[in-house]
Design an enzyme around this catalytic site. Sequence first.
Site, mmCIF file in Angstrom:
data_model
loop_
_atom_site.group_PDB
_atom_site.id
_atom_site.type_symbol
_atom_site.label_atom_id
_atom_site.label_comp_id
_atom_site.label_asym_id
_atom_site.label_seq_id
_atom_site.Cartn_x
_atom_site.Cartn_y
_atom_site.Cartn_z
ATOM 1 N N TYR A 64 36.985 58.067 81.303
ATOM 2 C CA TYR A 64 36.376 56.786 81.698
ATOM 3 C C TYR A 64 37.230 56.122 82.777
ATOM 4 O O TYR A 64 36.733 55.736 83.834
ATOM 5 C CB TYR A 64 36.228 55.863 80.480
ATOM 6 N N ARG B 188 46.583 52.877 67.378
ATOM 7 C CA ARG B 188 45.423 53.671 67.787
ATOM 8 C C ARG B 188 45.859 54.555 68.967
ATOM 9 O O ARG B 188 46.430 54.033 69.928
ATOM 10 C CB ARG B 188 44.305 52.714 68.210
ATOM 11 N N TYR C 48 25.866 43.720 79.132
ATOM 12 C CA TYR C 48 26.628 42.536 78.711
ATOM 13 C C TYR C 48 27.072 41.692 79.918
ATOM 14 O O TYR C 48 26.687 40.527 80.060
ATOM 15 C CB TYR C 48 27.826 43.010 77.884
ATOM 16 N N ILE C 49 27.870 42.275 80.794
ATOM 17 C CA ILE C 49 28.410 41.486 81.910
ATOM 18 C C ILE C 49 27.321 41.263 82.964
ATOM 19 O O ILE C 49 27.182 40.158 83.516
ATOM 20 C CB ILE C 49 29.657 42.172 82.509
ATOM 21 N N LYS D 206 36.594 55.367 86.966
ATOM 22 C CA LYS D 206 36.776 54.083 87.680
ATOM 23 C C LYS D 206 37.701 54.282 88.879
ATOM 24 O O LYS D 206 37.441 53.776 89.967
ATOM 25 C CB LYS D 206 37.357 53.024 86.735
ATOM 26 N N THR E 163 42.006 49.320 83.247
ATOM 27 C CA THR E 163 42.354 50.665 82.775
ATOM 28 C C THR E 163 42.907 51.526 83.916
ATOM 29 O O THR E 163 43.623 52.490 83.662
ATOM 30 C CB THR E 163 41.143 51.335 82.076
ATOM 31 N N SER F 169 38.317 48.219 86.445
ATOM 32 C CA SER F 169 38.890 47.856 85.149
ATOM 33 C C SER F 169 40.406 47.922 85.209
ATOM 34 O O SER F 169 40.977 48.728 85.958
ATOM 35 C CB SER F 169 38.379 48.862 84.110
ATOM 36 N N ASN G 10 35.822 47.686 70.164
ATOM 37 C CA ASN G 10 36.662 46.639 70.747
ATOM 38 C C ASN G 10 36.946 45.538 69.739
ATOM 39 O O ASN G 10 36.201 45.321 68.787
ATOM 40 C CB ASN G 10 35.998 46.046 72.004
ATOM 41 N N ARG H 47 46.740 41.536 74.991
ATOM 42 C CA ARG H 47 45.765 41.733 76.066
ATOM 43 C C ARG H 47 45.413 40.394 76.715
ATOM 44 O O ARG H 47 45.600 39.332 76.114
ATOM 45 C CB ARG H 47 44.459 42.350 75.522
HETATM 46 P P1 NAD Z 1 27.116 47.506 79.332
HETATM 47 O O1 NAD Z 1 27.018 48.875 78.773
HETATM 48 O O2 NAD Z 1 26.700 46.363 78.495
HETATM 49 O O3 NAD Z 1 26.327 47.419 80.727
HETATM 50 C C1 NAD Z 1 26.191 48.525 81.588
HETATM 51 C C2 NAD Z 1 24.712 48.652 81.925
HETATM 52 O O4 NAD Z 1 24.521 49.758 82.818
HETATM 53 C C3 NAD Z 1 23.848 48.918 80.699
HETATM 54 O O5 NAD Z 1 22.778 47.995 80.670
HETATM 55 C C4 NAD Z 1 23.328 50.342 80.904
HETATM 56 O O6 NAD Z 1 22.044 50.513 80.363
HETATM 57 C C5 NAD Z 1 23.364 50.460 82.415
HETATM 58 N N1 NAD Z 1 23.494 51.818 82.948
HETATM 59 C C6 NAD Z 1 24.412 52.767 82.618
HETATM 60 N N2 NAD Z 1 24.220 53.877 83.347
HETATM 61 C C7 NAD Z 1 23.170 53.627 84.173
HETATM 62 C C8 NAD Z 1 22.494 54.385 85.161
HETATM 63 N N3 NAD Z 1 22.834 55.644 85.440
HETATM 64 N N4 NAD Z 1 21.458 53.813 85.830
HETATM 65 C C9 NAD Z 1 21.072 52.545 85.540
HETATM 66 N N5 NAD Z 1 21.669 51.789 84.610
HETATM 67 C C10 NAD Z 1 22.710 52.327 83.934
HETATM 68 O O7 NAD Z 1 28.626 47.320 79.820
HETATM 69 P P2 NAD Z 1 29.367 46.013 80.356
HETATM 70 O O8 NAD Z 1 30.418 45.656 79.376
HETATM 71 O O9 NAD Z 1 28.380 44.992 80.787
HETATM 72 O O10 NAD Z 1 30.111 46.633 81.611
HETATM 73 C C11 NAD Z 1 29.579 46.534 82.930
HETATM 74 C C12 NAD Z 1 30.498 47.291 83.868
HETATM 75 O O11 NAD Z 1 31.816 46.740 83.777
HETATM 76 C C13 NAD Z 1 30.637 48.776 83.531
HETATM 77 O O12 NAD Z 1 30.708 49.503 84.731
HETATM 78 C C14 NAD Z 1 31.963 48.844 82.796
HETATM 79 O O13 NAD Z 1 32.579 50.099 82.922
HETATM 80 C C15 NAD Z 1 32.761 47.765 83.510
HETATM 81 N N6 NAD Z 1 33.858 47.198 82.692
HETATM 82 C C16 NAD Z 1 33.592 46.706 81.449
HETATM 83 C C17 NAD Z 1 34.636 46.212 80.671
HETATM 84 C C18 NAD Z 1 34.376 45.690 79.275
HETATM 85 O O14 NAD Z 1 35.334 45.607 78.493
HETATM 86 N N7 NAD Z 1 33.149 45.303 78.920
HETATM 87 C C19 NAD Z 1 35.962 46.198 81.159
HETATM 88 C C20 NAD Z 1 36.187 46.679 82.445
HETATM 89 C C21 NAD Z 1 35.111 47.184 83.210
HETATM 90 N N1 UFG Z 2 42.410 46.434 68.198
HETATM 91 C C1 UFG Z 2 42.662 46.353 66.842
HETATM 92 N N2 UFG Z 2 41.626 46.611 65.986
HETATM 93 C C2 UFG Z 2 40.377 46.948 66.421
HETATM 94 C C3 UFG Z 2 40.138 47.022 67.811
HETATM 95 C C4 UFG Z 2 41.180 46.757 68.677
HETATM 96 O O1 UFG Z 2 43.777 46.064 66.419
HETATM 97 O O2 UFG Z 2 39.494 47.194 65.583
HETATM 98 C C5 UFG Z 2 43.508 46.102 69.131
HETATM 99 C C6 UFG Z 2 43.881 47.239 70.060
HETATM 100 O O3 UFG Z 2 44.828 48.066 69.462
HETATM 101 C C7 UFG Z 2 44.405 46.470 71.278
HETATM 102 C C8 UFG Z 2 43.575 45.180 71.288
HETATM 103 O O4 UFG Z 2 43.056 45.056 69.964
HETATM 104 O O5 UFG Z 2 45.754 46.113 71.073
HETATM 105 C C9 UFG Z 2 42.400 45.233 72.272
HETATM 106 O O6 UFG Z 2 41.618 46.396 72.026
HETATM 107 P P1 UFG Z 2 40.155 46.587 72.652
HETATM 108 O O7 UFG Z 2 39.625 47.874 72.124
HETATM 109 O O8 UFG Z 2 39.340 45.364 72.436
HETATM 110 O O9 UFG Z 2 40.438 46.657 74.232
HETATM 111 P P2 UFG Z 2 41.363 47.638 75.072
HETATM 112 O O10 UFG Z 2 42.386 46.782 75.767
HETATM 113 O O11 UFG Z 2 41.854 48.774 74.265
HETATM 114 O O12 UFG Z 2 40.343 48.232 76.153
HETATM 115 C C10 UFG Z 2 39.342 47.427 76.793
HETATM 116 C C11 UFG Z 2 38.140 48.320 77.099
HETATM 117 C C12 UFG Z 2 38.531 49.366 78.116
HETATM 118 C C13 UFG Z 2 39.070 48.677 79.331
HETATM 119 C C14 UFG Z 2 40.236 47.764 78.977
HETATM 120 C C15 UFG Z 2 40.727 46.987 80.169
HETATM 121 O O13 UFG Z 2 37.682 48.961 75.918
HETATM 122 O O14 UFG Z 2 37.409 50.117 78.474
HETATM 123 O O15 UFG Z 2 39.844 46.849 77.959
HETATM 124 O O16 UFG Z 2 39.664 46.299 80.747
HETATM 125 F F1 UFG Z 2 39.485 49.606 80.211
#
Ligand code: NAD
Ligand code: UFG
Length: 349
Positions: A152, A303, A15-16, A156, A130, A128, A207, A239
């Site tokens: 998780y 949750r 995604y990112i 990080k 987190t 993150s 999420n 958030r």
């Molecule tokens: P994502 O799952 O869409 O992307 C992660 C990618 O890494 C995937 O394409 C997956 O196939 C690849 N991958 C995983 N393990 C691998 C490995 N061993 N070798 C090669 N490729 C591998 O997730 P995202 O939301 O794009 O997140 C990207 C990064 O940002 C992650 O490290 C995630 O922990 C971090 N992050 C995400 C969020 C969020 O809410 N999306 C928040 C904070 C941090």
């Molecule tokens: N929520 C609901 N209903 C749902 C899903 C979420 O009410 O079905 C609420 C949660 O309780 C929270 C808010 O929406 O108050 C956001 O929840 P998310 O699950 O979207 O996100 P979080 O903040 O819990 O966590 C996300 C990622 C973590 C990351 C964190 C900070 O899932 O991996 O953001 O980057 F660490």
Amino acid sequence: MNGNATILVTGGAGYIGSHACVALLEAGYKIVVIDNLVNSSPLSMARVKAITRQDFAFIEGDICEARTLDALFKQYSIDAVMHFAGLKAVGESCSNPLLYYQNNVAGTLTLCKAMKAHGVGRIIFSSSATVYGEPHTVPIDESFPLQTTNPYGGSKKMVEDVFRDLAEADRLGDAEFWRVGLLRYFNPVGAHPSGMIGEAPNGVPNNLLPYMLQVALGKQPELTVYGDDYPTPDGTGVRDYIHVVDLVAGHVKALHFLLDENNASGCHTWNLGTGQGYSVLEMITAFEAATNVKVPYKIAPRRPGDIPACWAEPSKAQREINWQAEQNLAQMMKDSWHWQCQNPEGYDA
Ligand code: NAD
Ligand code: UFG
């Protein structure tokens, strides 16, 4: 060094990462992507090429495999790494912590060893919010204590610790090898305005916004709001939601910083958030206003593991890398919905 540099993007099909590929190519960088596709589709890479009209090398491979990385660094002259590859499901990390420490921590160690062996010291790491656990107050700045509540988050923080130790070893040894950007993301949402790339979660999303999109599409009957008794203005969780296009612009700014030899080497930490918190109910209202689509919901108990409120103090990134988020909540909602309507089955269609 400038935009001619070649950047290795790990996890670039995700995604990112896919949005970062677009931003890097548009900023004039060359990219090489490695992804094992464990949580993504190769179609995202084709879409990045279509959006940017540029080509790049994609290696389907695992960052945990030293030989794959060695061959990659031998074949391509890499100037810096953007390291997105990782697993990110909090619940899965609780039931299978070994998988998370192996993939996220050991994988990063393998990557660092390959970088060191090939003389590449610049890296941007996807950390993150987190890592702040349950903060004692909001907004959260980079000096807040780190505490994690699940494997998780633990993975990080461990990787952050590794980079801080690498930088400290450089300092003690009078070397200047590692130049690291630890980017602590708040809650990434939204999609590229083309609607061609976006978040495509597997199965039922955990999420908030991905779940809301499925309710709006009619794939889920209603949204469950987890808790309306938090100490927040309307009782629901707050958030800091940030548009993914803003988020990846922050990566490009951080990269400029690391590539500029005038800036200090070592380990730098930046929050990437907007500095503004929104509650779950405000998110529903904003989605309905931006899209004209109703989101039925019910209130349920909290949750487990959720915190009441979390938003960023983002001014360090503004001061040091000249970055700030620009897109508002309405735009985040519109772009998320545009992507979802064009790709109701994600990349699988
Ligand atoms: P994502 O799952 O869409 O992307 C992660 C990618 O890494 C995937 O394409 C997956 O196939 C690849 N991958 C995983 N393990 C691998 C490995 N061993 N070798 C090669 N490729 C591998 O997730 P995202 O939301 O794009 O997140 C990207 C990064 O940002 C992650 O490290 C995630 O922990 C971090 N992050 C995400 C969020 C969020 O809410 N999306 C928040 C904070 C941090
Ligand atoms: N929520 C609901 N209903 C749902 C899903 C979420 O009410 O079905 C609420 C949660 O309780 C929270 C808010 O929406 O108050 C956001 O929840 P998310 O699950 O979207 O996100 P979080 O903040 O819990 O966590 C996300 C990622 C973590 C990351 C964190 C900070 O899932 O991996 O953001 O980057 F660490």
